[in-house]
Design a protein around this motif. Structure first.
Motif, mmCIF file in Angstrom:
data_model
loop_
_atom_site.group_PDB
_atom_site.id
_atom_site.type_symbol
_atom_site.label_atom_id
_atom_site.label_comp_id
_atom_site.label_asym_id
_atom_site.label_seq_id
_atom_site.Cartn_x
_atom_site.Cartn_y
_atom_site.Cartn_z
ATOM 1 N N PRO A 274 5.274 -71.897 -0.599
ATOM 2 C CA PRO A 274 3.830 -72.007 -0.815
ATOM 3 C C PRO A 274 3.141 -70.673 -0.530
ATOM 4 O O PRO A 274 3.592 -69.898 0.319
ATOM 5 N N PHE A 275 2.078 -70.380 -1.263
ATOM 6 C CA PHE A 275 1.301 -69.162 -0.994
ATOM 7 C C PHE A 275 -0.185 -69.461 -1.105
ATOM 8 O O PHE A 275 -0.590 -70.471 -1.698
ATOM 9 N N SER A 276 -0.975 -68.588 -0.533
ATOM 10 C CA SER A 276 -2.436 -68.699 -0.599
ATOM 11 C C SER A 276 -3.003 -67.292 -0.657
ATOM 12 O O SER A 276 -2.982 -66.559 0.341
ATOM 13 N N HIS A 277 -3.498 -66.894 -1.823
ATOM 14 C CA HIS A 277 -4.012 -65.543 -2.024
ATOM 15 C C HIS A 277 -5.539 -65.558 -2.085
ATOM 16 O O HIS A 277 -6.125 -66.284 -2.891
ATOM 17 N N GLU A 278 -6.153 -64.756 -1.243
ATOM 18 C CA GLU A 278 -7.615 -64.733 -1.190
ATOM 19 C C GLU A 278 -8.196 -64.012 -2.412
ATOM 20 O O GLU A 278 -7.641 -63.018 -2.893
ATOM 21 N N LEU A 279 -9.304 -64.534 -2.893
ATOM 22 C CA LEU A 279 -9.995 -63.963 -4.055
ATOM 23 C C LEU A 279 -11.102 -63.032 -3.573
ATOM 24 O O LEU A 279 -11.942 -63.429 -2.753
ATOM 25 N N PHE A 280 -11.108 -61.819 -4.084
ATOM 26 C CA PHE A 280 -12.076 -60.810 -3.656
ATOM 27 C C PHE A 280 -12.872 -60.255 -4.836
ATOM 28 O O PHE A 280 -12.384 -60.220 -5.969
ATOM 29 N N VAL A 281 -14.088 -59.788 -4.529
ATOM 30 C CA VAL A 281 -14.800 -58.867 -5.409
ATOM 31 C C VAL A 281 -14.538 -57.488 -4.809
ATOM 32 O O VAL A 281 -14.773 -57.265 -3.616
ATOM 33 N N MET A 282 -14.035 -56.561 -5.611
ATOM 34 C CA MET A 282 -13.635 -55.255 -5.101
ATOM 35 C C MET A 282 -14.392 -54.142 -5.810
ATOM 36 O O MET A 282 -14.788 -54.280 -6.960
ATOM 37 N N ASN A 283 -14.572 -53.062 -5.095
ATOM 38 C CA ASN A 283 -15.122 -51.845 -5.699
ATOM 39 C C ASN A 283 -14.556 -50.632 -4.983
ATOM 40 O O ASN A 283 -14.224 -50.690 -3.791
ATOM 41 N N GLY A 284 -14.427 -49.540 -5.717
ATOM 42 C CA GLY A 284 -13.977 -48.295 -5.108
ATOM 43 C C GLY A 284 -15.045 -47.755 -4.176
ATOM 44 O O GLY A 284 -16.246 -47.977 -4.398
ATOM 45 N N LYS A 285 -14.628 -47.030 -3.139
ATOM 46 C CA LYS A 285 -15.592 -46.497 -2.162
ATOM 47 C C LYS A 285 -16.567 -45.521 -2.800
ATOM 48 O O LYS A 285 -17.658 -45.281 -2.285
ATOM 49 N N ASN A 286 -16.194 -44.950 -3.947
ATOM 50 C CA ASN A 286 -17.080 -44.002 -4.636
ATOM 51 C C ASN A 286 -18.143 -44.701 -5.479
ATOM 52 O O ASN A 286 -19.041 -44.047 -6.002
ATOM 53 N N THR A 287 -18.032 -46.020 -5.632
ATOM 54 C CA THR A 287 -19.032 -46.766 -6.406
ATOM 55 C C THR A 287 -20.283 -46.956 -5.558
ATOM 56 O O THR A 287 -20.215 -47.459 -4.436
ATOM 57 N N ARG A 288 -21.415 -46.549 -6.096
ATOM 58 C CA ARG A 288 -22.681 -46.689 -5.369
ATOM 59 C C ARG A 288 -23.212 -48.105 -5.566
ATOM 60 O O ARG A 288 -23.564 -48.507 -6.674
ATOM 61 N N LEU A 289 -23.253 -48.869 -4.486
ATOM 62 C CA LEU A 289 -23.701 -50.259 -4.577
ATOM 63 C C LEU A 289 -25.231 -50.318 -4.530
ATOM 64 O O LEU A 289 -25.838 -50.494 -3.477
ATOM 65 N N ASN A 290 -25.834 -50.168 -5.709
ATOM 66 C CA ASN A 290 -27.293 -50.263 -5.803
ATOM 67 C C ASN A 290 -27.708 -51.737 -5.837
ATOM 68 O O ASN A 290 -26.852 -52.630 -5.814
ATOM 69 N N PRO A 291 -28.990 -52.032 -5.891
ATOM 70 C CA PRO A 291 -29.438 -53.440 -5.881
ATOM 71 C C PRO A 291 -28.831 -54.311 -6.976
ATOM 72 O O PRO A 291 -28.615 -55.498 -6.765
ATOM 73 N N VAL A 292 -28.549 -53.738 -8.149
ATOM 74 C CA VAL A 292 -27.958 -54.527 -9.244
ATOM 75 C C VAL A 292 -26.569 -55.013 -8.843
ATOM 76 O O VAL A 292 -26.249 -56.208 -8.959
ATOM 77 N N LEU A 293 -25.745 -54.097 -8.371
ATOM 78 C CA LEU A 293 -24.373 -54.456 -8.017
ATOM 79 C C LEU A 293 -24.332 -55.364 -6.792
ATOM 80 O O LEU A 293 -23.524 -56.293 -6.717
ATOM 81 N N ARG A 294 -25.221 -55.121 -5.842
ATOM 82 C CA ARG A 294 -25.264 -55.985 -4.658
ATOM 83 C C ARG A 294 -25.657 -57.411 -5.042
ATOM 84 O O ARG A 294 -25.097 -58.382 -4.534
ATOM 85 N N HIS A 295 -26.606 -57.530 -5.951
ATOM 86 C CA HIS A 295 -27.017 -58.859 -6.416
ATOM 87 C C HIS A 295 -25.874 -59.530 -7.164
ATOM 88 O O HIS A 295 -25.621 -60.734 -6.965
ATOM 89 N N CYS A 296 -25.170 -58.759 -8.007
ATOM 90 C CA CYS A 296 -24.059 -59.319 -8.771
ATOM 91 C C CYS A 296 -22.952 -59.811 -7.840
ATOM 92 O O CYS A 296 -22.399 -60.902 -8.041
ATOM 93 N N ILE A 297 -22.639 -59.043 -6.801
ATOM 94 C CA ILE A 297 -21.622 -59.450 -5.827
ATOM 95 C C ILE A 297 -22.042 -60.733 -5.130
ATOM 96 O O ILE A 297 -21.241 -61.677 -4.987
ATOM 97 N N LYS A 298 -23.294 -60.784 -4.709
ATOM 98 C CA LYS A 298 -23.819 -61.967 -4.024
ATOM 99 C C LYS A 298 -23.731 -63.205 -4.915
ATOM 100 O O LYS A 298 -23.328 -64.288 -4.465
ATOM 101 N N GLU A 299 -24.070 -63.050 -6.186
ATOM 102 C CA GLU A 299 -24.033 -64.177 -7.117
ATOM 103 C C GLU A 299 -22.596 -64.598 -7.435
ATOM 104 O O GLU A 299 -22.308 -65.786 -7.567
ATOM 105 N N LEU A 300 -21.705 -63.630 -7.551
ATOM 106 C CA LEU A 300 -20.297 -63.959 -7.771
ATOM 107 C C LEU A 300 -19.751 -64.776 -6.607
ATOM 108 O O LEU A 300 -19.074 -65.793 -6.801
ATOM 109 N N GLU A 301 -20.050 -64.337 -5.404
ATOM 110 C CA GLU A 301 -19.579 -65.049 -4.212
ATOM 111 C C GLU A 301 -20.124 -66.471 -4.182
ATOM 112 O O GLU A 301 -19.394 -67.428 -3.894
ATOM 113 N N TYR A 302 -21.409 -66.617 -4.510
ATOM 114 C CA TYR A 302 -22.044 -67.943 -4.449
ATOM 115 C C TYR A 302 -21.481 -68.886 -5.498
ATOM 116 O O TYR A 302 -21.051 -70.005 -5.185
ATOM 117 N N PHE A 303 -21.476 -68.454 -6.750
ATOM 118 C CA PHE A 303 -21.063 -69.366 -7.826
ATOM 119 C C PHE A 303 -19.563 -69.687 -7.775
ATOM 120 O O PHE A 303 -19.159 -70.791 -8.110
#
Length: 309
Positions: A274-303
């Motif tokens: 048996p296995f259990s693999h966690e699902l992540f939203v990932m981004n490279g450290k060089n990606t600037r998380l502006n309000p658009v991307l932060r909102h998208c991450i938040k919505e992905l996590e919620y839905f």
């Protein structure tokens, strides 16, 4: 042969990219707003610049060559990087418009794909001038894609040692799975058994592995799967398992959504490997998380979390 990319080459590559994406010259006309003779001339000029045949066209229809496929994939990387550059540049001026690229691991559950659609819709509704480009990648490519700057966000399971150069946002969802075989496989008769008989060794049965998956998944106590070959996605792994020649690790959602019709069998009530693999939203450290991307991450996590209830 092309030694240095020029501005005129970029224009020719855009024509080729549109033709390849539309799978034909005629279909690309309204996208490019060009007539077929002009499109054909541009492709021919690009082939001369690259000293390669990129596609065949004629009575047999449009068909890319192997070299054309490589150029298409590399062109996609270039234009994704261009779009990301423009988007990040605008965000420095608090201008949240343009294209963002979201990459999904191939073979995600349908419920998760629907959750992604809802998250994207929410993001585009909040930021009127944002367009989201959704792509898929194989499991063993997701880390590279997150680091390369080809995209802004990646949605994927991840069970390897986490590199410091990637930021992981947990969705709170785990994709569980176990060892499966086909109904014709010799181990299928142990479907309802609590364990394999002492005289049956799992090591004696060829198994298929998944490229990029941690090797610890194939070890359980003193037992070890006999990996004979590898697949590049869970869909391909399932197809190999259904030949009856291999056993393989599959997520339960694959067995539920696709395996039900084929009769996939969880060996020993699904208690093996048996296995259990966690699902992540990932981004490279060089990606600037502006309000658009932060909102998208938040919505992905919620839905995504809501889709599992």
């Amino acid at each position: 042969m092309l030694n240095r990319l020029q501005e005129s080459d970029i224009k020719l590559l855009r024509v080729f990219y549109a033709v390849a994406s539309c799978n034909g010259f005629t279909a690309a006309e309204p996208v490019l707003r060009m007539q077929r003779p002009n499109i054909s001339a541009a492709i021919k000029k690009l082939e001369e610049r690259l000293d390669l045949v990129l596609c065949h066209r004629g009575r047999g229809g449009f068909q890319m060559t192997k070299e054309g496929e490589v150029v298409f994939q590399e062109t996609k990387r270039i234009f994704n990087a261009f779009d990301n550059f423009v988007f990040n540049l605008k965000s420095l001026h608090d201008d949240y418009s343009g294209h963002i690229t979201l990459v999904l691991m191939a073979g995600l559950a349908t419920s998760m794909q629907l959750a992604v659609s809802k998250a994207v819709k929410s993001t585009m509704k909040k930021f009127d001038d944002i367009h989201v480009n959704i792509q898929t990648r194989l499991y063993n490519e997701v880390e590279h894609v997150a680091l390369s700057g080809e995209c802004h966000l990646v949605l994927s399971t991840y069970d390897m040692v986490k590199p410091e150069s990637v930021t992981f946002h947990s969705t709170g969802v785990h994709c569980k799975g176990r060892l499966y075989c086909s109904p014709t496989h010799p181990l299928a008769k142990y479907r309802e058994a609590d364990a394999l008989p002492d005289n049956v060794r799992i090591e004696d049965f060829p198994a298929i592995g998944m490229s990029g998956l941690s090797s610890v998944n194939y070890i359980s106590g003193e037992r070890r799967l006999a990996i004979q070959t590898f697949s590049d996605s869970y869909d391909v792994c399932m197809a190999a398992v259904m030949t009856g020649e291999y056993v393989g690790l599959l997520p339960d959602y694959i067995a539920k959504e696709q395996g039900a019709a084929t009769g996939l069998v969880p060996i020993c009530k699904g208690s093996l490997f048996p296995f259990s693999h966690e699902l992540f939203v990932m981004n490279g450290k060089n990606t600037r998380l502006n309000p658009v991307l932060r909102h998208c991450i938040k919505e992905l996590e919620y839905f995504i979390s809501e889709s599992q209830k």
